[in-house]
Write a protein that holds these residues in place. Sequence first.
Motif, PDB file in Angstrom:
ATOM      1  N   ILE A 169       1.923  -3.240 -19.917  1.00 21.09           N
ATOM      2  CA  ILE A 169       2.019  -3.835 -18.584  1.00 21.09           C
ATOM      3  C   ILE A 169       0.873  -3.305 -17.738  1.00 21.09           C
ATOM      4  CG2 ILE A 169       3.435  -4.009 -16.503  1.00 21.09           C
ATOM      5  CD1 ILE A 169       5.803  -3.413 -18.643  1.00 21.09           C
TER       6      ILE A 169
ATOM      7  N   ARG B  90       1.757  -1.567 -11.521  1.00 19.96           N
ATOM      8  CA  ARG B  90       2.851  -0.614 -11.351  1.00 19.96           C
ATOM      9  C   ARG B  90       3.551  -0.751  -9.997  1.00 19.96           C
ATOM     10  NH1 ARG B  90      -0.423   5.142 -10.483  1.00 19.96           N
ATOM     11  NH2 ARG B  90      -2.096   4.306  -9.177  1.00 19.96           N
TER      12      ARG B  90
ATOM     13  N   ALA C 283       8.752  -3.305 -16.545  1.00 21.02           N
ATOM     14  CA  ALA C 283       8.722  -2.289 -17.594  1.00 21.02           C
ATOM     15  C   ALA C 283      10.142  -1.922 -18.023  1.00 21.02           C
ATOM     16  CB  ALA C 283       7.979  -1.046 -17.105  1.00 21.02           C
ATOM     17  N   LYS C 284      11.033  -1.797 -17.050  1.00 22.08           N
ATOM     18  CA  LYS C 284      12.436  -1.494 -17.360  1.00 22.08           C
ATOM     19  C   LYS C 284      13.055  -2.606 -18.201  1.00 22.08           C
ATOM     20  CE  LYS C 284      16.720   0.137 -16.908  1.00 22.08           C
ATOM     21  NZ  LYS C 284      17.522  -0.952 -17.493  1.00 22.08           N
TER      22      LYS C 284
ATOM     23  N   THR D 161      -6.127   3.682 -14.697  1.00 22.56           N
ATOM     24  CA  THR D 161      -6.147   3.855 -16.149  1.00 22.56           C
ATOM     25  C   THR D 161      -7.589   3.893 -16.658  1.00 22.56           C
ATOM     26  OG1 THR D 161      -4.015   2.758 -16.444  1.00 22.56           O
ATOM     27  CG2 THR D 161      -5.462   2.854 -18.358  1.00 22.56           C
TER      28      THR D 161
ATOM     29  N   VAL E 134       6.979   0.689 -24.462  1.00 23.16           N
ATOM     30  CA  VAL E 134       6.270   0.230 -23.266  1.00 23.16           C
ATOM     31  C   VAL E 134       5.170   1.202 -22.865  1.00 23.16           C
ATOM     32  CG1 VAL E 134       6.500  -0.313 -20.813  1.00 23.16           C
ATOM     33  CG2 VAL E 134       8.267  -1.050 -22.420  1.00 23.16           C
ATOM     34  N   THR E 135       3.991   0.657 -22.616  1.00 29.28           N
ATOM     35  CA  THR E 135       2.885   1.396 -22.012  1.00 29.28           C
ATOM     36  C   THR E 135       2.569   0.754 -20.673  1.00 29.28           C
ATOM     37  OG1 THR E 135       1.916   1.995 -24.145  1.00 29.28           O
ATOM     38  CG2 THR E 135       0.463   2.063 -22.232  1.00 29.28           C
ATOM     39  N   GLN E 136       2.486   1.573 -19.625  1.00 30.15           N
ATOM     40  CA  GLN E 136       2.213   1.046 -18.288  1.00 30.15           C
ATOM     41  C   GLN E 136       0.823   1.488 -17.841  1.00 30.15           C
ATOM     42  OE1 GLN E 136       5.562   1.031 -15.744  1.00 30.15           O
ATOM     43  NE2 GLN E 136       4.631  -0.729 -14.769  1.00 30.15           N
ATOM     44  N   CYS E 137      -0.020   0.513 -17.550  1.00 33.05           N
ATOM     45  CA  CYS E 137      -1.372   0.776 -17.076  1.00 33.05           C
ATOM     46  C   CYS E 137      -1.490   0.383 -15.603  1.00 33.05           C
ATOM     47  CB  CYS E 137      -2.388  -0.005 -17.903  1.00 33.05           C
ATOM     48  SG  CYS E 137      -2.358   0.381 -19.672  1.00 33.05           S
ATOM     49  N   HIS E 138      -2.590   0.828 -14.981  1.00 28.13           N
ATOM     50  CA  HIS E 138      -2.762   0.576 -13.550  1.00 28.13           C
ATOM     51  C   HIS E 138      -4.232   0.742 -13.183  1.00 28.13           C
ATOM     52  CE1 HIS E 138      -2.764   4.971 -13.421  1.00 28.13           C
ATOM     53  NE2 HIS E 138      -1.642   4.924 -14.126  1.00 28.13           N
TER      54      HIS E 138
ATOM     55  N   GLY F 278       5.597  -4.539 -11.429  1.00 27.71           N
ATOM     56  CA  GLY F 278       5.192  -3.732 -12.571  1.00 27.71           C
ATOM     57  C   GLY F 278       6.261  -2.791 -13.084  1.00 27.71           C
ATOM     58  N   LYS F 279       6.865  -2.032 -12.178  1.00 25.49           N
ATOM     59  CA  LYS F 279       7.875  -1.057 -12.601  1.00 25.49           C
ATOM     60  C   LYS F 279       9.162  -1.719 -13.112  1.00 25.49           C
ATOM     61  CE  LYS F 279       6.085   2.614  -9.631  1.00 25.49           C
ATOM     62  NZ  LYS F 279       6.304   3.430  -8.405  1.00 25.49           N
TER      63      LYS F 279
END
Length: 283
Positions: free
Chosen positions: A156, A159, A168-169, A185, A178-182, A164-165
């Motif tokens: 994703i 954030r 992810a959930k 990153t 799950v990998t969260q980018c922003h 974004g958040k």
Amino acid sequence: MIIDGKVIAKRIRENIKAEIQENNYKPKLAILIAGNDSASKIYANAKVKACAGVGIDAEVFCFSDSEEGKFLNKLEELNVDENIHGIIVEMPLPKSFNAQRTYDLINPLKDVDCISTYNMGRLFAGNPLYLPCTPHAILTILKQLDINFTGKHAVIVGRSNILGKPVAKLMLDLDMTVTQCHSKTVDLQKYTKMADVLILAAGKKNLINGDMIKEGAILIDAGINEYDGKVYGDCDFQSAENRCLYITPVPGGVGPVTTSMVLLNTLEAYKNAIKNTYSKTSQ
């Protein structure tokens, strides 16, 4: 394959309309706008039109960026109005407003966009009243694909608290890794090329191109970027299309389904109000 969000949205709206007509429901949505953001007014009008199409009444309340007090008074009034079942606060709010305080004042039972701290907390605790509309739209689109997502890698990009958040959930709930980018990153391409499911929610035109995407990935573009009267997503669609197994266009992808989730949540809020009224009268 290009995912046509309009087709998915049409099917959802037909089901909502049928349920409302069959049960003679009378749901109503209130939409509050503050400031002079032209996009907010466009989105509000689109919601009103969508509501009318399924049998939901909708009313828009507009305030200037210097009328925070009047805005909050109207919000409090709508919170206790038994004829109002859902409340949407259009974003962005003026900088002069305390945005999170405003969101937290929404009656949780009427918070159909799930933006209050209370409803967001329930979401992450695994017991939501409603799912946030855009993350719910993304989840709905993925479920339409009839793919087993267990063990898949979702990446994703974004954030935010409203997209974004929570998305992810929801991807974790599908048993994906799950990998969260922003925006901070380092070497974003390193992560996007690992994604079986790539979800874009950064709000930056052409942030992702075809070279940054794994061959055969599913790409869900929830970015909305307006330039010269046109709307673009977060990916360069032309270079990304041929690398993806499935891809959503912008416009016409996530957007129509998101609007349908507003309708669905408003209907659910109406049914919750009926349950609460029944519980009070039966005591």
